[in-house]
Design a protein around this motif. Structure first.
Motif, PDB file in Angstrom:
ATOM      1  N   LYS C  96       0.804  -1.207   0.000  1.00 44.23           N
ATOM      2  CA  LYS C  96       0.000   0.000   0.000  1.00 44.23           C
ATOM      3  C   LYS C  96       0.845   1.268   0.000  1.00 44.23           C
ATOM      4  O   LYS C  96       0.470   2.257  -0.586  1.00 44.23           O
ATOM      5  CB  LYS C  96      -0.918   0.012   1.231  1.00 44.23           C
ATOM      6  N   LYS C  97       1.963   1.231   0.685  1.00 50.36           N
ATOM      7  CA  LYS C  97       2.722   2.464   0.839  1.00 50.36           C
ATOM      8  C   LYS C  97       3.831   2.557  -0.209  1.00 50.36           C
ATOM      9  O   LYS C  97       3.972   3.558  -0.882  1.00 50.36           O
ATOM     10  CB  LYS C  97       3.333   2.513   2.246  1.00 50.36           C
ATOM     11  N   ASP C  98       4.593   1.481  -0.343  1.00 49.78           N
ATOM     12  CA  ASP C  98       5.701   1.520  -1.290  1.00 49.78           C
ATOM     13  C   ASP C  98       5.263   1.144  -2.695  1.00 49.78           C
ATOM     14  O   ASP C  98       6.021   1.294  -3.643  1.00 49.78           O
ATOM     15  CB  ASP C  98       6.812   0.580  -0.821  1.00 49.78           C
ATOM     16  N   GLN C  99       4.051   0.625  -2.836  1.00 49.29           N
ATOM     17  CA  GLN C  99       3.516   0.243  -4.147  1.00 49.29           C
ATOM     18  C   GLN C  99       4.445  -0.719  -4.887  1.00 49.29           C
ATOM     19  O   GLN C  99       4.761  -0.514  -6.062  1.00 49.29           O
ATOM     20  CB  GLN C  99       3.295   1.490  -5.018  1.00 49.29           C
ATOM     21  N   ALA C 100       4.898  -1.746  -4.170  1.00 49.12           N
ATOM     22  CA  ALA C 100       5.827  -2.690  -4.790  1.00 49.12           C
ATOM     23  C   ALA C 100       5.120  -3.464  -5.908  1.00 49.12           C
ATOM     24  O   ALA C 100       3.953  -3.817  -5.798  1.00 49.12           O
ATOM     25  CB  ALA C 100       6.342  -3.671  -3.743  1.00 49.12           C
ATOM     26  N   LEU C 101       5.865  -3.688  -7.003  1.00 52.17           N
ATOM     27  CA  LEU C 101       5.312  -4.452  -8.131  1.00 52.17           C
ATOM     28  C   LEU C 101       5.294  -5.936  -7.803  1.00 52.17           C
ATOM     29  O   LEU C 101       4.436  -6.677  -8.247  1.00 52.17           O
ATOM     30  CB  LEU C 101       6.157  -4.215  -9.383  1.00 52.17           C
ATOM     31  N   THR C 102       6.306  -6.357  -7.064  1.00 52.71           N
ATOM     32  CA  THR C 102       6.433  -7.762  -6.682  1.00 52.71           C
ATOM     33  C   THR C 102       7.164  -7.796  -5.348  1.00 52.71           C
ATOM     34  O   THR C 102       7.962  -6.900  -5.064  1.00 52.71           O
ATOM     35  CB  THR C 102       7.249  -8.534  -7.737  1.00 52.71           C
ATOM     36  N   ILE C 103       6.874  -8.813  -4.551  1.00 54.03           N
ATOM     37  CA  ILE C 103       7.582  -8.949  -3.281  1.00 54.03           C
ATOM     38  C   ILE C 103       8.405 -10.230  -3.310  1.00 54.03           C
ATOM     39  O   ILE C 103       7.905 -11.283  -3.713  1.00 54.03           O
ATOM     40  CB  ILE C 103       6.594  -8.980  -2.093  1.00 54.03           C
ATOM     41  N   ILE C 104       9.658 -10.124  -2.904  1.00 58.61           N
ATOM     42  CA  ILE C 104      10.511 -11.303  -2.777  1.00 58.61           C
ATOM     43  C   ILE C 104      10.629 -11.642  -1.286  1.00 58.61           C
ATOM     44  O   ILE C 104      10.855 -10.771  -0.458  1.00 58.61           O
ATOM     45  CB  ILE C 104      11.894 -11.051  -3.395  1.00 58.61           C
ATOM     46  N   GLY C 105      10.472 -12.922  -0.951  1.00 61.34           N
ATOM     47  CA  GLY C 105      10.491 -13.348   0.448  1.00 61.34           C
ATOM     48  C   GLY C 105       9.094 -13.769   0.832  1.00 61.34           C
ATOM     49  O   GLY C 105       8.254 -13.951  -0.043  1.00 61.34           O
ATOM     50  N   PRO C 106       8.807 -13.936   2.096  1.00 68.44           N
ATOM     51  CA  PRO C 106       9.710 -14.016   3.246  1.00 68.44           C
ATOM     52  C   PRO C 106      10.628 -15.259   3.233  1.00 68.44           C
ATOM     53  O   PRO C 106      10.494 -16.112   2.382  1.00 68.44           O
ATOM     54  CB  PRO C 106       8.745 -14.076   4.421  1.00 68.44           C
ATOM     55  N   SER C 107      11.492 -15.283   4.233  1.00 70.32           N
ATOM     56  CA  SER C 107      12.510 -16.325   4.300  1.00 70.32           C
ATOM     57  C   SER C 107      11.985 -17.649   4.821  1.00 70.32           C
ATOM     58  O   SER C 107      12.597 -18.682   4.593  1.00 70.32           O
ATOM     59  CB  SER C 107      13.631 -15.892   5.236  1.00 70.32           C
ATOM     60  N   LEU C 108      10.887 -17.623   5.589  1.00 70.43           N
ATOM     61  CA  LEU C 108      10.454 -18.834   6.300  1.00 70.43           C
ATOM     62  C   LEU C 108       9.066 -19.259   5.851  1.00 70.43           C
ATOM     63  O   LEU C 108       8.292 -18.445   5.348  1.00 70.43           O
ATOM     64  CB  LEU C 108      10.407 -18.553   7.809  1.00 70.43           C
ATOM     65  N   THR C 109       8.754 -20.532   6.088  1.00 75.01           N
ATOM     66  CA  THR C 109       7.454 -21.035   5.659  1.00 75.01           C
ATOM     67  C   THR C 109       6.323 -20.306   6.379  1.00 75.01           C
ATOM     68  O   THR C 109       5.378 -19.846   5.741  1.00 75.01           O
ATOM     69  CB  THR C 109       7.364 -22.547   5.938  1.00 75.01           C
ATOM     70  N   HIS C 110       6.413 -20.175   7.702  1.00 68.25           N
ATOM     71  CA  HIS C 110       5.263 -19.594   8.393  1.00 68.25           C
ATOM     72  C   HIS C 110       5.080 -18.118   8.086  1.00 68.25           C
ATOM     73  O   HIS C 110       3.958 -17.651   7.986  1.00 68.25           O
ATOM     74  CB  HIS C 110       5.270 -19.895   9.894  1.00 68.25           C
TER      75      HIS C 110
END
Lengths: 289, 322, 386
Positions: C96-110
């Motif tokens: 919502k704030k950074d308006q990312a096109l895609t997100i990479i991550g998170p590092s863990l399953t949960h």
């Protein structure tokens, strides 16, 4: 024999861990006696001890030097912590002191993460790494070091508190600070001394187990909690109680994971602790409040 | 005249809550406020226990988790109505608090802290290990949103309305408890257990009552949390979270309903602000905690008020009554 | 009076929040914003740190080459400390704030599972760096979710293939009680029958535990022919040390979570003889030149070493693959989330650090067990087996 062999092994493992818990519990006890504070940063002193010793060892690979240097550095850190974080406190209510020491623990852990990074480090064992056969079980020389040095430290502490003048003064402060001040004991000094002493004990514990467990910046939190549990189980402020609490907790954990379930190990250990507290609300060897 | 003023204050607060939401053009801030709301519920309950009854609990995350997991398991695995599941969570948490409270509340000070901490550890381990029910450390996914009369609370904005309605109701309820007979008995208990006893207060029963009561708040917060996240994992309910809750109580100010709101707010926002410091975040967080407690040991609300009073006294040339 | 003062305080804080938001709203010349959520501090920092480093390194490199289609790349990375609430907040912030096109991550399953309900809702692609099989399956429900980390199922089948070849049929498993270990345990027990293997003991240990001798003592009392340990961080090294202490001589197989030089360093002489499935990055110098991944791994390792003065790790490799794959997709799709998603789904024969990816609508991971090679530690170094 079939049943006894693993039991002996569980006992060895439990006593080794328990000895470390006992050293941490003593740290809690010493500070509690002098100030009625529970210092939740105690676990971080263990971590600092291990990491300082490892760093010294990397510069100059001599284990006695690393041990002495590690303990000395952490003692100084303990004194500085008392001076900067606890002396200026305006309203020393127990709960605000708890939060301050928790904040201190977070702070120290954060600094350690910045200094040493997030990777674990290893320290070589004090002597050979060849397991010694002990009937059907095996024991590492390092386990013996932990148990031996741990016992020596406890004896030394007991002798210090009972036989030396400074030790007697510390005990006097614990019984009745006002009376102690009246007979000319500087309670401020004693508080300082208690922080230095408990930091040193914690550091020694950390260095002793580092060869077995590796040293990493976040190892202190769990050890601190276990040490606190041991101190409570034994009865706050009682030296013998702390030792007993630590050893019992270590053995309970090890037996629980060997005989009942490794997943529920801590749950079983804490259940025993709760039951013990409900039966004896002042801890095993604690006096009535 | 007292009642209308009180009413005014609450109306003012409610209006402020909605006005703030309208000003938030970005849904991220609403989500942040939603978490503040959930934390407030937890902290108010814990504050009743710590600030008014004078009993510490280092295991409150357990009740939070019991609420969340009961809601999660009953709705995901058994398809139960979420509102019923929420109620079931509160019953389970209440009974658990009752059973653990009977022996634990006989303990004092650090021993009580230890007992509640031990309880918290045990419950956390059960969440992790009872994988057939809880999904274990990988968590429990697919928790549905709450529904009410055709309205689904599935966006931050709708959740905001729901959560803060609950928060306002709980704040009003808690404030009236504090002002009631029970509240006075609690303060007596806080000052001196023996004195309260001699005045005819059944201290053991009172302590138990307030312990169970605060567990109910925590459970309610847990259920709301589960339906907000649509996913739960044990790591949200560990001892560190219990300690964080105690911190929120103390930083906000003990024995202050408004302080709870402030403590929850400050300590939820702080890590978000500190994010820019990257790895230094933890160090700064610990540092702030220490400094606030060293210089404002009675929490932010009391501390700042004290400072204000102090200045007023100085202006008037009088001495500050210590 | 008191409560009014605190009301004012609350209002001040709220106002601060608003200003804080307004300040962040300004934007410069349309960069491609890529979000990252990693466990940079906290118990899983050994995952998050190399992931963040890799992502920052690649972004700088892309920008030095003039960005993607002339647009600069801007990465915004947050630390979730392994906490689901933080991960969720950061995801909301990125969306919502950074308006990312895609997100990479998170590092863990949960943490990945906590984030994906809202990235799916926001129709924004998420490329997770965690192992859990549930992140991308069932693919029908995970339209917007991809992952670059190999799934545990592949590592398990690699190990069981090896055991079957050597006629070892009785195994004892020792898993860590985190998402990684639980998912490993699930796969180990599930696939056992298929390979004619019998699991004779199942033990677990905590992520921060430092003494596993009780569990190993128990295993010593069974007729297991092999011990399989599933864990990450320092604990697997301690398992190796403890086995040596107890004089347990049956072979020890570690998971790919332990496949790093750090493991050999920590386990010391106890590391000798241990086998494990490893991503190819760990052993790339040993690979034949015909292996397409050799060059990619070498390039990544060299670049990482040069910048951070540490060897690259397979965890950072997940972020490397995610970032490179995304750059390719952005080149094709531009700043359109739906097109980026489609381009990611059409990724074929993409040679990455963690394997050769072939995405499809049914498979948002796109790897096969060939992504792993079995290795053995001899005299403090990895050796390929087979």
């Amino acid at each position: 024999m079939e049943i006894l062999a693993p039991l002996l092994q569980y006992l060895i493992s439990g006593l080794t861990n328990g000895a470390i818990y006992a050293l941490i519990a003593l740290g809690f006890g010493i500070i509690y006696n002098a100030t009625t504070i529970i210092n939740f940063a105690q676990g971080e002193m263990v971590m600092l001890g291990a990491l300082c010793a490892i760093s010294i060892y990397h510069v100059n690979p001599s284990l006695p030097l690393a041990f002495a240097g590690g303990v000395a550095m952490v003692t100084v850190i303990g004194l500085v912590f008392e001076r900067l974080a606890l002396r200026p406190v305006r309203d020393p209510s127990p709960i605000s002191l708890i939060i301050i020491t928790v904040g201190g623990a977070v702070f120290i852990k954060g600094i350690a993460m910045l200094l040493w990074g997030k990777d674990p480090y290893s320290l070589p064992p004090f002597t050979s790494n060849v397991p010694i056969g002990l009937g059907p079980a095996t024991i590492l020389p390092q386990n013996l070091w932990v148990l031996g040095v741990g016992a020596l430290l406890v004896l030394f502490l007991e002798a210090f508190l009972r036989l030396t003048l400074v030790g007697k003064a510390m005990r006097a402060c614990a019984y009745n600070p006002r009376a102690a001040r009246l007979v000319g004991i500087s309670t401020g000094r004693m508080v300082q001394l208690s922080f230095g002493l408990s930091a040193a004990l914690g550091a020694a514990g950390g260095i002793l187990i580092a060869p077995l467990t590796l040293g990493v910046y976040d190892m202190g939190t769990m050890l601190g909690l276990k040490g606190f549990s041991a101190a409570i189980l034994g009865g706050l402020g009682s030296i013998l109680g702390g030792v007993l609490g630590g050893l019992l907790l270590g053995v309970a954990e090890s037996l629980a994971s060997g005989l009942i379930s490794s997943g529920y190990r801590d749950a079983v250990a804490f259940l025993i602790l709760l039951v013990a507290l409900f039966i004896r609300p002042q801890g095993l060897l604690g006096g009535k409040q | 005249m007292r009642l209308p003023r009180l009413l005014n204050r609450w109306l003012l607060f409610t209006a402020a809550v909605f006005l703030i939401a309208l000003l938030m053009e970005n849904e991220y801030y609403l989500t942040l406020l939603n978490f503040i709301g959930i934390h407030t519920l937890l902290v108010v309950g814990l504050n009743l226990l710590m600030g008014y009854a004078g009993q510490i609990s280092l295991g409150h995350a357990a009740f939070f988790g019991l609420g969340a997991y009961t809601s999660g398991i009953l709705t995901v695995t058994y398809g139960l109505n979420p509102w019923l599941a929420m109620l079931a969570g509160m019953i389970i948490s209440g009974v658990a608090a009752f059973l653990i409270g009977i022996p634990a509340l006989k303990l004092r000070g650090y021993y009580l802290a230890m007992a509640t901490l031990g309880f918290g550890v045990i419950v956390y381990i059960v969440f992790t290990e009872a994988q057939a029910w809880t999904g274990g450390p990988s968590g429990l996914a697919g928790i549905p949103a709450l529904h009410l009369a055709g309205l689904s609370f599935d966006t931050p904005w709708k959740l905001y309305l729901l959560i803060w309605m609950v928060v306002i109701l709980i704040l009003i309820l808690s404030a009236s408890i504090v002002d009631s007979r029970i509240g006075r008995a609690l303060r007596a208990l806080h000052d001196s257990e023996a004195a309260a006893e001699s005045l005819g207060v059944n201290t053991q029963r009172l302590k138990l009552l307030i312990f169970v009561w605060s567990a109910l708040y925590a459970s309610l917060a847990g259920s709301l949390f589960a339906h907000t996240m649509n996913f739960i994992a044990p790591s949200s309910f560990d001892i560190m979270f219990s300690i964080k809750l105690v911190t929120m109580v103390v930083v906000g100010g003990m024995a202050s309903v408004w302080g709870s709101l402030l403590g929850a707010g400050v300590l939820t926002i702080l890590p978000e602000v500190l994010v820019f410091f990257h790895d230094f975040e933890v160090v700064i967080f610990g540092g702030i905690l220490m400094v606030v407690m060293i210089f404002l040991p009675r929490g932010l609300v009391r501390g700042l008020l004290d400072l204000k009073e102090f200045r007023r006294y100085k202006r008037q040339g009088g001495a500050f009554p210590v | 009076m008191k409560s009014r003062a605190s009301l004012v305080l609350v209002a001040v804080i709220m106002a601060g929040l608003i200003c804080f938001g307004a300040a962040g709203a300004k934007a410069e010349k349309k960069p491609y914003v890529i979000g990252g959520i990693f466990s940079i501090t906290g118990p899983a920092s050994y995952l998050g740190e190399p992931e963040r480093n890799t992502m920052e390194m690649l972004a700088a490199e892309l920008n030095a080459k003039g960005g993607i289609k002339g647009n600069p790349v801007k990465v915004v990375i947050y630390d979730d400390e392994g906490d689901v609430t933080k991960a969720r907040l950061h995801a909301e912030k990125l969306l919502k704030k950074d308006q990312a096109l895609t997100i990479i991550g998170p590092s863990l399953t949960h943490t990945s599972m906590a984030v994906l309900p809202i990235t799916q809702q926001a129709k924004t692609p998420l490329i997770s760096c965690a192992a859990g099989i549930g992140i991308t399956s069932p693919a029908k429900e995970r339209v917007w979710t991809f992952k670059t980390a190999q799934t545990d199922a592949m590592a398990v089948s690699r190990i069981y293939q090896y055991l079957k070849q050597h006629n070892l049929t009785k195994v004892a498993i020792l898993t860590v009680s985190t998402g990684f270990g639980v998912s490993g345990k699930e796969q180990l027990t599930k696939q056992a029958e298929e390979y004619g293997i019998q699991v004779v003991a199942q033990e677990v240990f905590g992520e921060k535990d430092t003494d596993m001798t009780p569990q190993l003592t128990k295993i010593r009392g069974t007729d297991a022919q092999t011990v399989i340990c599933w864990g990450t961080g320092p604990a697997p090294a301690l398992v190796a040390k403890n086995m040596k202490q107890l004089g347990v001589t049956i072979p020890l197989i570690q998971s790919h979570g332990a496949a790093s030089r750090k493991f050999i360093e920590l386990a010391g002489d106890a590391a000798d003889g241990i086998m494990m499935p490893a991503g190819k990055l760990v052993v790339y110098p040993l690979l034949p030149d015909t292996d397409p991944q050799k060059a990619v791994c070498q390039e990544y390792d060299k670049k990482y070493q040069a910048q951070y003065n540490k060897p690259a790790s397979s965890f950072g490799g997940y972020a490397y693959d995610a970032m490179m794959m995304l750059a390719q997709a952005l080149e094709k799709a531009g700043a359109d989330r739906a097109k980026i998603r489609a381009a990611l789904e059409q990724t074929k024969n993409f040679v990455g650090v963690s394997g050769v990816f072939n995405m499809s609508p049914e498979d948002h991971n796109g790897l096969t067990p060939e992504a792993f090679v079995m290795v053995k530690i001899e005299k403090g170094d990895f050796k390929l087996i087979e």
